[in-house]
Design a protein around this motif. Structure first.
Motif, PDB file in Angstrom:
ATOM      1  N   GLY A   3      31.079  58.454  18.665  1.00 21.77           N
ATOM      2  CA  GLY A   3      32.098  58.009  17.735  1.00 21.77           C
ATOM      3  C   GLY A   3      31.971  56.526  17.466  1.00 21.77           C
ATOM      4  O   GLY A   3      30.954  55.905  17.744  1.00 21.77           O
ATOM      5  N   THR A   4      33.010  55.955  16.894  1.00 26.65           N
ATOM      6  CA  THR A   4      33.019  54.537  16.565  1.00 26.65           C
ATOM      7  C   THR A   4      33.021  53.701  17.827  1.00 26.65           C
ATOM      8  O   THR A   4      33.795  53.950  18.754  1.00 26.65           O
ATOM      9  N   ARG A   5      32.156  52.730  17.865  1.00 27.29           N
ATOM     10  CA  ARG A   5      32.072  51.852  19.034  1.00 27.29           C
ATOM     11  C   ARG A   5      33.296  50.957  19.096  1.00 27.29           C
ATOM     12  O   ARG A   5      33.719  50.376  18.094  1.00 27.29           O
ATOM     13  N   LEU A   6      33.878  50.827  20.286  1.00 26.68           N
ATOM     14  CA  LEU A   6      35.017  49.941  20.515  1.00 26.68           C
ATOM     15  C   LEU A   6      34.544  48.673  21.208  1.00 26.68           C
ATOM     16  O   LEU A   6      33.484  48.655  21.848  1.00 26.68           O
ATOM     17  N   SER A   7      35.347  47.632  21.074  1.00 26.09           N
ATOM     18  CA  SER A   7      34.985  46.355  21.677  1.00 26.09           C
ATOM     19  C   SER A   7      36.141  45.809  22.497  1.00 26.09           C
ATOM     20  O   SER A   7      37.304  45.885  22.090  1.00 26.09           O
ATOM     21  N   GLY A   8      35.828  45.305  23.683  1.00 23.98           N
ATOM     22  CA  GLY A   8      36.819  44.664  24.536  1.00 23.98           C
ATOM     23  C   GLY A   8      36.221  43.429  25.174  1.00 23.98           C
ATOM     24  O   GLY A   8      35.331  42.797  24.595  1.00 23.98           O
ATOM     25  N   VAL A   9      36.683  43.101  26.351  1.00 20.01           N
ATOM     26  CA  VAL A   9      36.160  41.946  27.084  1.00 20.01           C
ATOM     27  C   VAL A   9      35.416  42.460  28.306  1.00 20.01           C
ATOM     28  O   VAL A   9      36.004  43.096  29.190  1.00 20.01           O
ATOM     29  N   GLY A  10      34.121  42.225  28.354  1.00 20.16           N
ATOM     30  CA  GLY A  10      33.331  42.616  29.513  1.00 20.16           C
ATOM     31  C   GLY A  10      33.654  41.705  30.688  1.00 20.16           C
ATOM     32  O   GLY A  10      33.543  40.485  30.571  1.00 20.16           O
ATOM     33  N   VAL A  11      34.055  42.299  31.811  1.00 20.75           N
ATOM     34  CA  VAL A  11      34.467  41.480  32.958  1.00 20.75           C
ATOM     35  C   VAL A  11      33.652  41.759  34.208  1.00 20.75           C
ATOM     36  O   VAL A  11      33.759  41.032  35.200  1.00 20.75           O
ATOM     37  N   SER A  12      32.828  42.824  34.180  1.00 19.69           N
ATOM     38  CA  SER A  12      31.956  43.126  35.311  1.00 19.69           C
ATOM     39  C   SER A  12      30.688  43.739  34.745  1.00 19.69           C
ATOM     40  O   SER A  12      30.744  44.774  34.084  1.00 19.69           O
ATOM     41  N   PRO A  13      29.533  43.106  34.940  1.00 21.01           N
ATOM     42  CA  PRO A  13      28.320  43.514  34.228  1.00 21.01           C
ATOM     43  C   PRO A  13      27.771  44.854  34.690  1.00 21.01           C
ATOM     44  O   PRO A  13      28.090  45.366  35.759  1.00 21.01           O
ATOM     45  N   GLY A  14      26.920  45.419  33.841  1.00 24.13           N
ATOM     46  CA  GLY A  14      26.291  46.701  34.119  1.00 24.13           C
ATOM     47  C   GLY A  14      26.541  47.669  32.981  1.00 24.13           C
ATOM     48  O   GLY A  14      27.516  47.533  32.247  1.00 24.13           O
ATOM     49  N   ARG A  15      25.635  48.641  32.832  1.00 20.81           N
ATOM     50  CA  ARG A  15      25.770  49.643  31.775  1.00 20.81           C
ATOM     51  C   ARG A  15      25.769  51.020  32.425  1.00 20.81           C
ATOM     52  O   ARG A  15      24.894  51.334  33.240  1.00 20.81           O
ATOM     53  N   ALA A  16      26.776  51.824  32.103  1.00 20.01           N
ATOM     54  CA  ALA A  16      26.910  53.145  32.715  1.00 20.01           C
ATOM     55  C   ALA A  16      27.500  54.112  31.711  1.00 20.01           C
ATOM     56  O   ALA A  16      28.120  53.711  30.722  1.00 20.01           O
ATOM     57  N   SER A  17      27.312  55.410  31.961  1.00 17.14           N
ATOM     58  CA  SER A  17      27.891  56.434  31.090  1.00 17.14           C
ATOM     59  C   SER A  17      28.269  57.650  31.912  1.00 17.14           C
ATOM     60  O   SER A  17      27.693  57.908  32.976  1.00 17.14           O
ATOM     61  N   GLY A  18      29.250  58.400  31.402  1.00 18.66           N
ATOM     62  CA  GLY A  18      29.677  59.594  32.114  1.00 18.66           C
ATOM     63  C   GLY A  18      30.928  60.176  31.513  1.00 18.66           C
ATOM     64  O   GLY A  18      31.488  59.632  30.546  1.00 18.66           O
ATOM     65  N   PRO A  19      31.385  61.299  32.064  1.00 17.13           N
ATOM     66  CA  PRO A  19      32.599  61.950  31.554  1.00 17.13           C
ATOM     67  C   PRO A  19      33.837  61.108  31.816  1.00 17.13           C
ATOM     68  O   PRO A  19      33.895  60.338  32.779  1.00 17.13           O
ATOM     69  N   VAL A  20      34.846  61.288  30.957  1.00 17.16           N
ATOM     70  CA  VAL A  20      36.070  60.486  31.029  1.00 17.16           C
ATOM     71  C   VAL A  20      37.096  61.153  31.934  1.00 17.16           C
ATOM     72  O   VAL A  20      37.315  62.362  31.868  1.00 17.16           O
ATOM     73  N   VAL A  21      37.731  60.339  32.770  1.00 13.76           N
ATOM     74  CA  VAL A  21      38.925  60.761  33.509  1.00 13.76           C
ATOM     75  C   VAL A  21      40.020  59.759  33.189  1.00 13.76           C
ATOM     76  O   VAL A  21      39.839  58.550  33.392  1.00 13.76           O
ATOM     77  N   ARG A  22      41.136  60.246  32.671  1.00  9.62           N
ATOM     78  CA  ARG A  22      42.234  59.360  32.305  1.00  9.62           C
ATOM     79  C   ARG A  22      43.196  59.187  33.476  1.00  9.62           C
ATOM     80  O   ARG A  22      43.540  60.150  34.154  1.00  9.62           O
ATOM     81  N   LEU A 140      62.104  59.762  44.087  1.00  9.86           N
ATOM     82  CA  LEU A 140      62.341  60.904  43.207  1.00  9.86           C
ATOM     83  C   LEU A 140      61.546  62.148  43.629  1.00  9.86           C
ATOM     84  O   LEU A 140      61.649  63.200  42.997  1.00  9.86           O
ATOM     85  N   GLY A 141      60.731  61.991  44.670  1.00  5.89           N
ATOM     86  CA  GLY A 141      59.936  63.123  45.117  1.00  5.89           C
ATOM     87  C   GLY A 141      58.807  63.483  44.174  1.00  5.89           C
ATOM     88  O   GLY A 141      58.395  64.641  44.076  1.00  5.89           O
ATOM     89  N   LEU A 142      58.263  62.484  43.462  1.00  6.27           N
ATOM     90  CA  LEU A 142      57.198  62.714  42.484  1.00  6.27           C
ATOM     91  C   LEU A 142      55.871  62.154  42.996  1.00  6.27           C
ATOM     92  O   LEU A 142      55.837  61.302  43.891  1.00  6.27           O
ATOM     93  N   THR A 143      54.791  62.606  42.395  1.00  9.39           N
ATOM     94  CA  THR A 143      53.479  62.035  42.703  1.00  9.39           C
ATOM     95  C   THR A 143      53.383  60.668  42.037  1.00  9.39           C
ATOM     96  O   THR A 143      53.636  60.550  40.837  1.00  9.39           O
ATOM     97  N   PRO A 144      53.044  59.629  42.787  1.00 10.59           N
ATOM     98  CA  PRO A 144      52.975  58.306  42.164  1.00 10.59           C
ATOM     99  C   PRO A 144      51.862  58.234  41.135  1.00 10.59           C
ATOM    100  O   PRO A 144      50.847  58.932  41.263  1.00 10.59           O
ATOM    101  N   PRO A 145      52.045  57.448  40.079  1.00  9.25           N
ATOM    102  CA  PRO A 145      50.989  57.300  39.075  1.00  9.25           C
ATOM    103  C   PRO A 145      49.779  56.628  39.706  1.00  9.25           C
ATOM    104  O   PRO A 145      49.880  55.969  40.734  1.00  9.25           O
ATOM    105  N   GLY A 146      48.641  56.807  39.096  1.00  5.82           N
ATOM    106  CA  GLY A 146      47.444  56.177  39.636  1.00  5.82           C
ATOM    107  C   GLY A 146      46.224  57.032  39.400  1.00  5.82           C
ATOM    108  O   GLY A 146      46.231  57.973  38.600  1.00  5.82           O
ATOM    109  N   VAL A 147      45.159  56.701  40.098  1.00 10.97           N
ATOM    110  CA  VAL A 147      43.873  57.366  39.911  1.00 10.97           C
ATOM    111  C   VAL A 147      43.918  58.761  40.528  1.00 10.97           C
ATOM    112  O   VAL A 147      44.246  58.912  41.711  1.00 10.97           O
ATOM    113  N   PRO A 148      43.608  59.794  39.754  1.00  9.01           N
ATOM    114  CA  PRO A 148      43.609  61.158  40.305  1.00  9.01           C
ATOM    115  C   PRO A 148      42.411  61.378  41.226  1.00  9.01           C
ATOM    116  O   PRO A 148      41.489  60.560  41.283  1.00  9.01           O
ATOM    117  N   GLU A 149      42.428  62.474  41.955  1.00  7.64           N
ATOM    118  CA  GLU A 149      41.291  62.837  42.805  1.00  7.64           C
ATOM    119  C   GLU A 149      40.080  63.106  41.913  1.00  7.64           C
ATOM    120  O   GLU A 149      40.136  63.914  40.984  1.00  7.64           O
TER     121      GLU A 149
END
Length: 547
Positions: A3-22, A140-149
């Motif tokens: 798709g269309t390439r997005l641009s942000g601020v690179g803060v840690s060098p290196g190039r990688a690719s893989g499936p997305v986990v939100r 509230l007895g909920l799972t805290p937000p954050g990185v999933p397994e």
């Protein structure tokens, strides 16, 4: 298919690719109703919840090391902060709020105070929000937000990442990080570099991507390319552990001191373990954060000595209190200001409350004797030579022999010769200097590109200070996050920096990079960066100059 390439601020060098986990979005704001039937019992739920959250974070800290461990320990301490717990309990009792809502409001008060303080303290707001969300989820007895397994190698996508989440990442499963918010000085950026994970922050439009299977992430130039369909799993090239002698030298024998930025005893120990030659920035705010009364000279002396002790016999630059307005510190009784970042903060606050500064300087001088460290002091937020001279007189009267100032206000850079004529050294705080040069709050993701330390306008100010320091024969250090970027570190040396101070994890890479280039190469790289038209051109030109 991409798709269309997005641009942000690179803060840690290196190039990688893989499936997305939100990463899951933060919990919604908890409601103020219904009122608890038994406010006392409701208030009593808060402390055990805080202890559970803090305990989990301490367990994770025990399994981590270096920068990650320090972040997790700091977050655990925030979760168990008696002041936060007491404020939340009081809100339940006084206003009959549910416990989760009381925690939410108490945390908001703490976050507002830190934002008003500006600088390093403002960067801790994300930590407060993280603690708040964990406590609310527990109540509230909920799972805290954050990185999933993670079940396999993935590219993590998030609005922002909490420091504790970033610190707990497994580099074998996280191929890259991309966030829509955040900036170059965020914990996400610092920890991604420490873990060797490519990262891009402030990537606008990231969360609007739909039906995307994967991402190709370039943490050097800040580009993110969406992939629809099959996506190749590719990790950043594994770098061999950098070989570094433990001292900063270029190939032709030019000496550059490589130092650590610290804000606690844990940071100091991590700095020593990483091979720091000393400390270029010791943030003393930790001694004041939860204080309702000014800490005594004796208490400050003990606290400072604990941080200084690991560096006995080595240089340590102690920055005096860098607090701000809107009453971030209760005992200072500062007035509410419409724009605290431009108000009475740093040295301006010390000039208004000289007794607080004098007592801090007395404690620093005593702690220097106790620890055996070679201590200098410097003042934050100095704008004029007159202010610098006032601070020098105060520090020398307290028994501190070597006195300098931070250059983080553009006026100080533009009058560098006059400032340097009255101090022993200067240290460039590139994080704050960038936000003042570009009128861009470093906490706002929407202006993160302006706070990129590769911006030529920022480097031109550094060059002005470097020229003045060289002319007057006085040291110029750099203690902002810019120093942690190996290529940019070479540029800073080329601009006249005689010392570089950074988070401990960055030291080996910066030391190894400097050891691979000559001073002449650094100076050529500096000239190309300063002459560049924009931040991307500056990076590209320096890459070519350094080889």
């Amino acid at each position: 298919m991409s798709g269309t390439r997005l641009s942000g601020v690179g803060v840690s060098p290196g190039r990688a690719s893989g499936p997305v986990v939100r990463v899951a979005e933060p919990l919604p704001e908890p409601p103020s109703t219904p009122a608890p039937a038994d406010p006392a019992a409701e208030a009593a739920r808060i402390r055990p919840a805080a202890e559970l959250v803090a305990g989990r974070l301490r367990e994770r800290a025990a399994a981590a090391d270096g920068e990650a461990r320090a972040v997790l320990e700091t977050t655990a301490a925030m979760a168990a902060d008696p002041a936060l717990i007491a404020q939340a309990e009081q809100l339940v009792s006084a206003r009959s709020l549910p416990a989760a809502r009381a925690v939410h409001e108490a945390a908001a008060g703490f976050a507002t105070a830190l934002e008003a303080a500006g600088g390093y303290l403002a960067e801790r707001v994300r930590d407060v929000h993280d603690v708040r969300d964990r406590l609310v989820a527990e109540l509230l007895g909920l799972t805290p937000p954050g990185v999933p397994e993670l079940t396999g190698p993935s590219v993590l996508v998030a609005r922002d990442l909490a420091p504790a989440d970033t610190a707990g990442l497994d580099p074998s499963k996280v191929l890259a990080l991309v966030t829509e918010e955040g900036g170059p000085t965020s914990h996400t950026a610092i920890l991604a570099r420490a873990l060797g994970i490519p990262a891009v922050v402030a990537c606008r439009g990231l969360l609007e991507l739909t039906d995307v299977d994967g991402l190709v992430v370039d943490g050097e130039d800040g580009t993110v390319e969406p992939v629809v369909g099959p996506v190749t799993v590719r990790a950043a090239s594994a770098e061999a552990e950098p070989t570094w002698s433990g001292e900063g030298w270029t190939t032709d024998g030019h000496r550059v001191k490589l130092l650590a930025n610290v804000g606690s005893a844990e940071d100091a120990r991590a700095g020593v373990a990483a091979g720091a030659e000393g400390v270029g920035l010791f943030r003393t705010e930790f001694c004041y954060l939860s204080a309702t009364e000014e800490p005594s000279v004796a208490a400050q002396r003990v606290a400072y000595a604990e941080v200084l002790a690991p560096f006995a016999g080595r240089p340590v630059v102690v920055r005096t209190l860098d607090a701000g307005a809107d009453k971030p510190l209760a005992f200072l009784n500062t007035e509410v200001e419409p724009n605290p970042a431009l108000g009475v903060r740093g040295l301006r606050l010390s000039m208004a409350a000289a007794g607080v500064l004098d007592r801090q300087l007395e404690a620093i001088a005593a702690a220097a004797e106790d620890s055996g460290a070679d201590v200098s002091v410097m003042a934050p937020m100095v704008a004029t030579a007159e202010e610098a001279a006032w601070f020098v007189d105060r520090a020398r009267a307290a028994g501190v022999a070597r006195v300098g100032v931070m250059v983080e206000v553009p006026a100080a850079a533009l009058s560098a010769r006059e400032v340097l004529s009255v101090v022993d050294f200067v240290s460039l705080g590139t994080n704050d200097l960038a936000q003042y040069v570009f009128a861009a709050d470093r906490q706002v993701g929407g202006v993160a590109e302006l706070n990129d330390p590769w911006q030529p306008a920022l480097l031109r100010l550094v060059a002005l200070v470097g020229e003045a320091a060289t002319e007057l024969g006085k040291p110029m250090g750099v203690c902002g996050e810019a120093a942690a970027d190996p290529a940019l570190a070479c540029v800073l040396v080329g601009l006249g920096a005689s010392s570089l101070s950074m988070n401990a994890a960055a030291l080996p890479r910066v030391g190894a990079r400097l050891a691979s280039v000559s001073l002449d190469q650094c100076q050529v790289a500096a000239r190309t960066a300063v002459a560049a038209s924009d931040r991307v051109a500056a990076r590209t030109a320096v890459r070519a100059a350094l080889g």
